[in-house]
Design an enzyme around this catalytic site. Structure first.
Site, PDB file in Angstrom:
ATOM      1  N   LYS A  48       0.836  -1.207   0.000  1.00 13.65           N
ATOM      2  CA  LYS A  48       0.000   0.000   0.000  1.00 13.65           C
ATOM      3  C   LYS A  48       0.868   1.254   0.000  1.00 13.65           C
ATOM      4  O   LYS A  48       0.580   2.233  -0.682  1.00 13.65           O
ATOM      5  CB  LYS A  48      -0.949  -0.027   1.217  1.00 13.65           C
ATOM      6  CG  LYS A  48      -2.051  -1.063   1.064  1.00 13.65           C
ATOM      7  CD  LYS A  48      -2.770  -1.420   2.360  1.00 13.65           C
ATOM      8  CE  LYS A  48      -3.753  -2.555   2.085  1.00 13.65           C
ATOM      9  NZ  LYS A  48      -4.360  -3.148   3.277  1.00 13.65           N
ATOM     10  N   GLN A 103      -5.027  -2.174   9.355  1.00 10.20           N
ATOM     11  CA  GLN A 103      -4.897  -3.491   8.722  1.00 10.20           C
ATOM     12  C   GLN A 103      -5.532  -4.567   9.610  1.00 10.20           C
ATOM     13  O   GLN A 103      -5.258  -4.644  10.806  1.00 10.20           O
ATOM     14  CB  GLN A 103      -3.404  -3.783   8.472  1.00 10.20           C
ATOM     15  CG  GLN A 103      -3.132  -5.059   7.696  1.00 10.20           C
ATOM     16  CD  GLN A 103      -3.621  -5.008   6.241  1.00 10.20           C
ATOM     17  OE1 GLN A 103      -3.710  -3.949   5.629  1.00 10.20           O
ATOM     18  NE2 GLN A 103      -3.961  -6.163   5.699  1.00 10.20           N
ATOM     19  N   ASP A 105     -11.371   2.271   3.664  1.00  6.88           N
ATOM     20  CA  ASP A 105     -11.674   0.845   3.506  1.00  6.88           C
ATOM     21  C   ASP A 105     -13.171   0.624   3.232  1.00  6.88           C
ATOM     22  O   ASP A 105     -13.566  -0.456   2.790  1.00  6.88           O
ATOM     23  CB  ASP A 105     -11.353   0.110   4.819  1.00  6.88           C
ATOM     24  CG  ASP A 105     -10.088  -0.720   4.765  1.00  6.88           C
ATOM     25  OD1 ASP A 105      -9.751  -1.195   3.667  1.00  6.88           O
ATOM     26  OD2 ASP A 105      -9.470  -0.908   5.823  1.00  6.88           O
TER      27      ASP A 105
HETATM   28  N1  GUN Z   1      -7.029  -7.389   5.633  1.00  2.93           N
HETATM   29  C1  GUN Z   1      -7.288  -8.099   4.513  1.00  2.93           C
HETATM   30  N2  GUN Z   1      -7.903  -7.313   3.584  1.00  2.93           N
HETATM   31  C2  GUN Z   1      -8.043  -6.098   4.147  1.00  2.93           C
HETATM   32  C3  GUN Z   1      -8.590  -4.865   3.688  1.00  2.93           C
HETATM   33  O1  GUN Z   1      -9.119  -4.742   2.580  1.00  2.93           O
HETATM   34  N3  GUN Z   1      -8.521  -3.827   4.575  1.00  2.93           N
HETATM   35  C4  GUN Z   1      -7.975  -3.940   5.804  1.00  2.93           C
HETATM   36  N4  GUN Z   1      -7.968  -2.879   6.594  1.00  2.93           N
HETATM   37  N5  GUN Z   1      -7.454  -5.077   6.262  1.00  2.93           N
HETATM   38  C5  GUN Z   1      -7.488  -6.143   5.442  1.00  2.93           C
END
Ligand code: GUN
Length: 286
Positions: free
Chosen positions: A53, A97, A120
């Protein structure tokens, strides 16, 4: 039939070039879109996603930072960090996350993020807006899937979509977005009896179970469109989806590979959501 590949890496590249142009324009107006990612603990897979990211943000000219907290961090401390970021004008997007350590209530954390910074799309306010078809931040993986289907001219209206998997992050919201596109949606999950009776009936099959290679050619309809969200690591280290690629691709009309399929699209949509968040702030002159 032999399937055309829907390559998420190539499509992402194209979209990220457009996003870089938007970032440049925002910067000229004095706003640099900024994403803050919080990671708690030292799960290697999560660390690798978070680095991805950060790298992608830099690629399009955005700024980002990672707040890495030890797994012993209390829920209260984490909520305190989020509160600080909610109030910070130059932070446009906040992503925590997942998964979080067991002693932290994920829902408390999700609900503590300001809906205007929830890139998100997990906050109940944003989920509610998505369900009612209103403009909001869409969850990144489902948003990436819809974007990919549209880019490949896949007709969704009136089609039977079968979603295998019902997580809050992928399965549930992607079914909702497809319903918003006027598809007829069937949800299947780990308790579904005779799963393949359903997968065989799908015009569009979304696989989000996390079970390596379980769907094979005999389980899909001729000409189906297959979107494989599964990322499973085999004992020899290779990554594979929920579909057995060779046998399903032989019957499908379109299919996403794993890797280079849905994965890169998820990050691209996160960038897009963060730019949208930055625009929201710039619009009110902050
Ligand atoms: N863990 C796995 N996929 C995601 C996601 O799309 N967002 C977040 N915050 N954590 C994740």
């Amino acid at each position: 039939m032999s399937a055309t590949e829907m390559n998420g890496k190539e499509l992402s590249k194209k979209i990220r070039t457009e996003l870089a142009g938007e970032v440049l324009q925002l910067k000229q107006n004095g706003v640099t879109p900024h994403l803050t990612v919080i990671i708690v603990g030292d799960d290697p897979a999560s660390q690798s996603y978070v680095r991805g990211k950060e790298k992608a943000s830099a690629e399009v000219g955005m700024s980002s930072d990672i707040i890495a907290l030890p797994s012993s961090t209390s829920e209260q401390d984490l909520l305190g960090q989020i509160d600080r970021l909610n109030k910070h004008d130059s932070v446009h997007g906040i992503l925590v996350q997942l998964p979080l350590p067991d002693h932290i209530n994920e829902q408390h954390v999700i609900e503590s993020i300001s809906p205007e910074k929830d890139v998100d799309g997990f906050h109940p306010v944003n989920i509610g807006k998505m369900m009612t078809g209103n403009s909001t931040f869409l969850p990144c993986t489902p948003y990436g899937i819809i974007t990919m289907l549209k880019a490949h001219d896949v007709r969704m209206e009136g089609k039977h979509v079968v979603v295998a998997g019902r997580s809050n992050i992928v399965g549930k919201p992607v079914g909702q977005l497809l319903l918003n596109e006027n598809a007829t949606v069937t949800y299947c999950h780990s308790k579904t009896e005779n799963l393949t009776d359903y997968t065989k009936e799908a015009d569009i099959l979304i696989l989000a179970m996390g079970r390596a290679n379980v769907i094979r050619g005999e389980h899909v309809k001729n000409g189906a469109v297959i979107v494989d969200v599964g990322i499973n690591r085999l004992e020899d280290g290779t990554l594979t989806g929920d579909a057995d690629f060779a046998s399903t691709a032989a019957k499908a009309s379109k299919i996403t590979p794993v890797p280079r399929g849905v994965g890169p699209m998820t990050i691209t949509m996160l960038l897009k959501n963060t730019i949208k968040a930055a625009r929201g702030l710039s619009a009110v002159g902050k």
